[in-house]
Write an enzyme that holds these catalytic residues in place. Sequence first.
Site: not given
Length: 324
Positions: A118, A251, A281
């Site tokens: 990520c 993020h 996500n």
Amino acid sequence: MPYTKIIGTGAYLPPRIVSNDELAAQLAQDGIETSDQWIIERTGIRQRHIAERGVTTSQIATFAAQAALKDAGLDAADIDLIVVATSTPDFVFPSTACLVQNQLGISGGAAFDVQAVCSGFVYALTTADALIKAGNATKALVIGAEVFSSILDWKDRSTCVLFGDGAGAVVLSQSDEPGILATQLKADGSQNHILCAAGNVSYGEVVGDPFLRMDGQAVFKFAVNALSKSGQDVVAQAGLTMDQIDWLIPHQANVRIINFIGRKLGVPTEKVVITLDKHANTSAASVPLALDAARKDGRVQRGQTLLMQGVGGGFTWGSVLARL
Ligand code: ACO
């Protein structure tokens, strides 16, 4: 030394949207209980885009790259560097970046993947910035792209509700004006086990566990501490103060994590870009998708200062401070 500027952004989201209710109904068929209310309260996620089986990361990365090139007013032929951040590459090799280069109909420039889960986009952006500043490239595509649905255990409610698929891209150009102002990359490999997909292809077989596994609470604590410190570091490195930051683009893992980081950094909620309610996500794609969404809806404007942050498996984290 030249500067690096972001001159275009683009995104691609698979057309199929799966709401929390639809996902809950799907899990219920396997006797697994979850609800729209639980997912929203614990994460802020309302829906995610899911790619059809067979759609690959290189395909959606190419769509995002084409949108970013259009936004920048460039042709693919102008690009001499492609960096793709992904944890869901099409193949063991060649890299997804080489496949994207081919799908864009170009050759000759450098192309490679970055694997930092990520944090991948922030790692890729920092790497491309360094190559441009060193004179190794003049115009780059930096892409975060994931078909994360392919590595989820759809019977594990503690992880499968959190993620989605998508791709975001930026075009970077060598410039005489400041663009990327400061960067920081960090890793702590001792925490590799708290978020991993610990499988591989070996001797013709899948070995280990090919699905994503996560210790949610450990990840939560790590992400808050790592990103608040990293954000302070890059802002200080650029000689700025936090009140000079126009937008925090973190993020997009969990709205509670984002709120904690915003509070710790002293960035008010109205200056934080949040897209996880719509995208969930999307790992390496989450920051460029959020940047593109905020540019297209008019929030993020040219000349503004952006703090972009990634955190993910490895454990890895980092920040990029940029003037658009
Ligand atoms: N629906 C209903 N109940 C659930 C679900 C679900 N989808 N998932 C877990 N639960 C249950 C658990 O089984 C547990 O039940 P129990 O109390 O009977 O044992 C209960 O809910 C609470 O579980 P916790 O794990 O304690 O819940 P928590 O409040 O920590 O929320 C979450 C879980 C959302 C994963 C949280 O820890 C989190 O966001 N962590 C950060 C991880 C993250 O965002 N990861 C994304 C990838 S990492 C990255 O991008 C940086």
